[in-house]
Design an enzyme around this catalytic site. Sequence first.
Site, mmCIF file in Angstrom:
data_model
loop_
_atom_site.group_PDB
_atom_site.id
_atom_site.type_symbol
_atom_site.label_atom_id
_atom_site.label_comp_id
_atom_site.label_asym_id
_atom_site.label_seq_id
_atom_site.Cartn_x
_atom_site.Cartn_y
_atom_site.Cartn_z
ATOM 1 N N GLU A 92 7.829 7.831 8.443
ATOM 2 C CA GLU A 92 6.364 8.263 9.048
ATOM 3 C C GLU A 92 6.571 7.218 9.882
ATOM 4 O OE1 GLU A 92 5.107 11.182 5.539
ATOM 5 O OE2 GLU A 92 3.649 8.891 6.288
ATOM 6 N N CYS A 110 1.600 3.011 15.543
ATOM 7 C CA CYS A 110 1.860 2.323 13.773
ATOM 8 C C CYS A 110 2.842 2.623 13.419
ATOM 9 C CB CYS A 110 0.390 3.193 13.233
ATOM 10 S SG CYS A 110 0.591 2.977 11.594
ATOM 11 N N CYS A 117 8.089 0.778 -0.350
ATOM 12 C CA CYS A 117 7.199 -0.600 -0.439
ATOM 13 C C CYS A 117 7.772 -1.078 -1.763
ATOM 14 C CB CYS A 117 6.075 -0.987 -0.462
ATOM 15 S SG CYS A 117 5.216 -2.359 -0.072
ATOM 16 N N CYS A 121 0.981 -1.697 -3.927
ATOM 17 C CA CYS A 121 -0.456 -1.701 -4.642
ATOM 18 C C CYS A 121 -1.239 -0.179 -5.025
ATOM 19 C CB CYS A 121 -1.253 -2.253 -2.848
ATOM 20 S SG CYS A 121 -0.510 -3.914 -2.714
ATOM 21 N N CYS A 124 -2.605 2.368 -2.834
ATOM 22 C CA CYS A 124 -1.369 2.834 -1.854
ATOM 23 C C CYS A 124 -0.056 3.750 -2.325
ATOM 24 C CB CYS A 124 -0.711 1.140 -0.577
ATOM 25 S SG CYS A 124 0.669 1.974 0.383
ATOM 26 N N CYS A 340 -4.143 5.426 6.894
ATOM 27 C CA CYS A 340 -3.537 3.671 6.065
ATOM 28 C C CYS A 340 -3.692 4.218 5.163
ATOM 29 C CB CYS A 340 -5.041 2.777 5.855
ATOM 30 S SG CYS A 340 -5.161 2.248 7.253
HETATM 31 N N1 SAH Z 1 1.988 -4.249 4.085
HETATM 32 C C1 SAH Z 1 0.897 -4.118 4.422
HETATM 33 C C2 SAH Z 1 1.057 -3.159 5.644
HETATM 34 C C3 SAH Z 1 0.751 -1.641 5.930
HETATM 35 S S1 SAH Z 1 -0.576 -1.325 4.536
HETATM 36 C C4 SAH Z 1 -0.497 -4.509 4.537
HETATM 37 O O1 SAH Z 1 -0.735 -4.015 3.030
HETATM 38 O O2 SAH Z 1 -0.969 -4.797 4.904
HETATM 39 C C5 SAH Z 1 -1.684 -0.906 5.938
HETATM 40 C C6 SAH Z 1 -3.220 -1.398 5.466
HETATM 41 O O3 SAH Z 1 -3.565 0.093 4.863
HETATM 42 C C7 SAH Z 1 -3.560 -2.378 4.442
HETATM 43 O O4 SAH Z 1 -4.535 -3.171 4.792
HETATM 44 C C8 SAH Z 1 -3.691 -1.441 3.339
HETATM 45 O O5 SAH Z 1 -4.253 -2.229 2.403
HETATM 46 C C9 SAH Z 1 -3.695 -0.252 3.554
HETATM 47 N N2 SAH Z 1 -4.177 0.306 3.108
HETATM 48 C C10 SAH Z 1 -2.796 0.550 1.940
HETATM 49 N N3 SAH Z 1 -3.765 2.178 1.403
HETATM 50 C C11 SAH Z 1 -4.928 2.741 1.692
HETATM 51 C C12 SAH Z 1 -6.085 3.197 1.061
HETATM 52 N N4 SAH Z 1 -5.530 4.435 0.863
HETATM 53 N N5 SAH Z 1 -6.923 3.468 1.594
HETATM 54 C C13 SAH Z 1 -7.767 2.714 2.518
HETATM 55 N N6 SAH Z 1 -6.790 1.322 3.119
HETATM 56 C C14 SAH Z 1 -4.942 1.716 2.689
HETATM 57 FE FE1 SF4 Z 2 3.172 -2.242 0.480
HETATM 58 FE FE2 SF4 Z 2 1.583 -0.222 0.348
HETATM 59 FE FE3 SF4 Z 2 0.699 -2.996 -0.738
HETATM 60 FE FE4 SF4 Z 2 0.573 -2.416 1.984
HETATM 61 S S1 SF4 Z 2 -0.754 -1.561 1.022
HETATM 62 S S2 SF4 Z 2 1.792 -4.262 0.824
HETATM 63 S S3 SF4 Z 2 2.137 -0.999 2.201
HETATM 64 S S4 SF4 Z 2 2.331 -1.144 -1.362
#
Ligand code: SAH
Ligand code: SF4
Length: 352
Positions: A92, A110, A117, A121, A124, A340
Amino acid sequence: MIDLYRVLPEEMDDLVVKLGHPRYRAGQLLHALYHESPRKMSDLHQIPTSLRDALVTAGYTIGSENEVHRVVSEDGHTTKLLLKFDDQTLIETVLMQYSKDKSHPRSTVCVSTQVGCPMGCVFCATGQMGFEKNLKAEEIVSQVLHFARILRQRGEHVTNLVFMGMGEPLANYDEMIRAVRLLTHPRAFGLGQRSITISTVGIIPGIDKLADEDLQIKLAISLHAPNDELRKKLVPTAGPHSVGDLIMAAKRYFKKTGRRVTFEYALIDDINDSTKVASELARVLKGNGAHVNLIPMNPTAGGFHRPARKKVLAFQQILRNGDVNCTVRVEKGVEISAACGQLRTDMIEKIN
Ligand code: SAH
Ligand code: SF4
């Protein structure tokens, strides 16, 4: 097969000469690739057939992504695409067109750097789907070019780029940097380095390597917690990268590049949004010239929730009172799952 969209300008010079053609043809090729965005070799009308044939014989190709699905938000400001690559990989990518300053419209793409990944996290959606593969430079570039093609038809162009889609950019370092070089090189896509932000979960060797690249790109570190105990609950792979070490790495990045690092902080209801945590964060970041960008949690399947607006504002105020610069991210595209952390290939089910 080697995709022409992964060949750097210097490599293109060498390639064209090696195939027995004058060097200036490399310039023509690059111009056609990045300003006309052909989808196959035969679209390269300015390039002599003999050179096109030589490229094909040498194993070069133009790999093209296919748009499988498109969703546009109601206000028309956010477009999410599902793209399919030749190996059937689905990813995506999102276009956000929003600007506070109407005289400087922004079109921000984006991009995704991985399918899934490996960082896991807990809040996420991408992290929860596991890891499938690293994207190749050309697959990253093609996300931007795809939107560039769409925008060109409307007399618009891509102005900014954020590496905040699926995946962890620093866990796919070499291909990610190759894509950045192609997208910023004046002889290739030519986007300003300062218009690019890379967001990382905080892989310290990657941050230091990036600082040495001689690139003027912005860096965002996803912190989410002021201490290691809480951070490890949210970012299970954070182990070797303590909060203290991340703050030091951000300082080194600033020292080397002159560019201040932003700390992203996904605010999750009753998990990391208390006034106590805010005070601790203010203490930890004070005096760093740090900027914190709060991202009120977007809904995912994990059972985590977005805090009430007044809790978000209270958190922000505590940081500001502690002399820490803090903004709340304006979210776009929540209703089309393009914001995000919501990027996942759940559309696959719908289209199959
Ligand atoms: N892997 C990288 C970039 C992709 S995620 C990273 O983690 O920074 C981009 C941003 O979206 C990150 O700051 C991440 O913490 C945030 N993010 C992920 N899941 C989210 C969610 N459910 N709500 C809000 N922000 C989220
Ligand atoms: Fe990976 Fe999502 Fe964590 Fe970013 S926030 S490092 S995309 S698992």
